[in-house]
Scaffold this motif. Structure first.
Motif, PDB file in Angstrom:
ATOM      1  N   ALA A   1      -4.159  -7.145   7.673  1.00  0.00           N
ATOM      2  CA  ALA A   1      -3.079  -7.907   8.243  1.00  0.00           C
ATOM      3  C   ALA A   1      -3.224  -7.847   9.762  1.00  0.00           C
ATOM      4  CB  ALA A   1      -1.732  -7.304   7.852  1.00  0.00           C
TER       5      ALA A   1
ATOM      6  N   ARG B   1       7.350  -7.119  10.591  1.00  0.00           N
ATOM      7  CA  ARG B   1       7.635  -5.692  10.367  1.00  0.00           C
ATOM      8  C   ARG B   1       8.759  -5.268  11.308  1.00  0.00           C
ATOM      9  NH1 ARG B   1       2.154  -6.337  11.426  1.00  0.00           N
ATOM     10  NH2 ARG B   1       0.720  -5.867   9.730  1.00  0.00           N
TER      11      ARG B   1
ATOM     12  N   MET C   1       0.840  -1.212   0.000  1.00  0.00           N
ATOM     13  CA  MET C   1       0.000   0.000   0.000  1.00  0.00           C
ATOM     14  C   MET C   1       0.866   1.250   0.000  1.00  0.00           C
ATOM     15  SD  MET C   1      -3.088  -0.695   2.597  1.00  0.00           S
ATOM     16  CE  MET C   1      -2.022  -1.038   3.947  1.00  0.00           C
TER      17      MET C   1
ATOM     18  N   ARG D   1       5.684  -0.352   9.321  1.00  0.00           N
ATOM     19  CA  ARG D   1       4.634  -0.668   8.335  1.00  0.00           C
ATOM     20  C   ARG D   1       4.895   0.000   6.985  1.00  0.00           C
ATOM     21  NH1 ARG D   1      -0.559  -2.117  10.686  1.00  0.00           N
ATOM     22  NH2 ARG D   1      -1.563  -1.281   8.856  1.00  0.00           N
TER      23      ARG D   1
ATOM     24  N   GLU E   1      -2.859   6.591   6.081  1.00  0.00           N
ATOM     25  CA  GLU E   1      -2.210   5.932   7.231  1.00  0.00           C
ATOM     26  C   GLU E   1      -1.871   6.904   8.339  1.00  0.00           C
ATOM     27  OE1 GLU E   1      -0.349   2.831   8.107  1.00  0.00           O
ATOM     28  OE2 GLU E   1      -0.378   1.693   6.261  1.00  0.00           O
TER      29      GLU E   1
ATOM     30  N   TYR F   1      -7.193  -4.573   5.192  1.00  0.00           N
ATOM     31  CA  TYR F   1      -7.091  -3.898   3.903  1.00  0.00           C
ATOM     32  C   TYR F   1      -7.070  -4.916   2.772  1.00  0.00           C
ATOM     33  CZ  TYR F   1      -2.125  -4.685   5.081  1.00  0.00           C
ATOM     34  OH  TYR F   1      -0.942  -5.242   5.478  1.00  0.00           O
TER      35      TYR F   1
END
Ligand code: GLY
Length: 359
Positions: A268, A311, A56, A337, A62, A255
């Motif tokens: 996620a 991550r 993304m 992220r 975000e 998402y």
């Protein structure tokens, strides 16, 4: 170019630890500027967070509030069209960059303050009719959404493959299955890396090892990075062309990111589980259920792949990008992220420092 005190046949200007999107972007950028570069990866290039990501590219969605991170995300997004186009031209590979907008469905209790803030941040409030015009497959229960028209996604796996191919064309040596155990330091200067396959000398060492960045020995300033697990799945929606998502859909923590070949990535979870990468059917089912709550046809499609990635989370909101001690040691770590989004900016920031040093 750089001169070594005691060069070996394996000497390069720059050793990069980690062949993910960050390490490979920097490798390609530095090699294009004329440096000799080697990249060491503990497994196969691009198989960790860069593989696991959704790809993304939506900094405004975000990061709702202005911050250093939102500013970095915005700048990096602006760099994306050229970054992607150049990679495609260099390699002939498609990286599926789509900046056709991201939809953020609103729950009925979304407040006016929240919506106003998003509008100030560049979003457009759209009604049910507009949403269905954009997304014929979406449930009629979604009657309001914020539409970020300039954001989107990239196929992160294709991006990694293109970065590796472009880097190799420029002479970058990529060493798979070559874990870096230690950063070598001599006379208070980074001098290369010790790997399972032997020692390699270089004038610079750049730590881009993602969640593993803090686990490399050596008399260097340590980086404090923690893994944050994300489980995801992929639905192959070929045959459902009229209904499949056309935009990235971002709703709370779930998402959906469509690819041009009919795949839809669903993410996620966000879990503090150390280096555990196991995939739990219950977590995948929950994500699948949430996705089907938005696009009902998805409930009949079985996941074709599910996975978990780590991550790399640092101590600060923003990643650490730049010089550490001793001289010659750099890091580009803690992207959490946002590794895919921040890759073009990260390569420029590192290149500016290193190429500034080499004159
Ligand atoms: N960038 C989305 C995630 O980390 O799940």
């Amino acid at each position: 170019m750089i001169s070594f005190a005691s060069p070996t046949s394996d000497s390069t200007d720059c050793s990069i630890i980690g062949a993910g999107v960050i390490g490979l972007s920097i490798a390609r950028r530095l090699a294009a500027a004329g440096l000799s570069v080697a990249v060491y990866d503990r497994s196969s290039p691009g198989q960790e967070a860069s593989y696991a990501a959704g790809g993304m590219l939506c900094p405004r969605l975000e990061f709702q509030k202005e911050s250093k991170l939102s500013e970095m995300g915005e700048i990096s997004l602006q760099l994306y069209p050229d970054y992607a186009r150049e990679l495609e031209e260099e390699t002939g590979l498609c990286v599926d960059l789509r900046l056709n907008g991201v939809l953020n469905p609103l729950s009925c209790d979304a407040s006016t303050t929240e919506i106003n803030a998003a509008e100030v941040n560049g979003a457009r409030l759209v009604d049910g009719e507009t949403i269905r015009g954009l997304e014929p497959g979406i449930t009629p229960e979604i009657t309001r959404a914020l539409y970020y028209e300039e954001e989107g996604s990239i196929d992160n796996r294709a991006l990694t493959a293109a970065l590796a191919a472009a880097s190799e064309k420029l002479g970058v040596r990529i060493y798979p299955d070559c874990e870096v155990l230690e950063i070598l330091v001599q006379k208070e200067t980074a001098r290369g890396v010790r790997t399972r396959e032997g020692d390699f000398s270089s004038a610079f060492v750049i730590n881009c090892a993602g969640a593993w960045a803090g686990r490399i020995a050596g008399e260097v300033e340590q980086v404090d990075i923690a893994p944050v697990k994300g489980q995801m799945l992929m639905l192959d929606c070929n045959g459902f062309q009229d209904k499949l998502p056309r935009h990235t859909i971002y709703s709370h923590q779930t998402y959906l990111v469509p690819r041009q070949d009919g795949r839809v990535i669903v993410g996620a979870t966000v879990e503090d589980k150390g280096f555990d990468k196991s995939v739990e059917p219950a977590a995948i089912e929950a994500l699948h259920r949430e996705a089907a709550g938005m696009f009902p046809f998805l409930q009949d499609i079985q996941p074709r792949e599910s996975w978990a990635g780590l991550r790399p989370m640092g101590k600060e909101d923003v990643p650490y990008i730049g010089a550490l001690s001793p001289d010659g040691y750099y890091a580009a770590v803690g992207h959490y992220r946002n590794g895919i989004l921040l890759a073009p900016l990260t390569q420029e920031l590192v290149a500016r420092e290193i190429l500034g040093t080499t004159g």
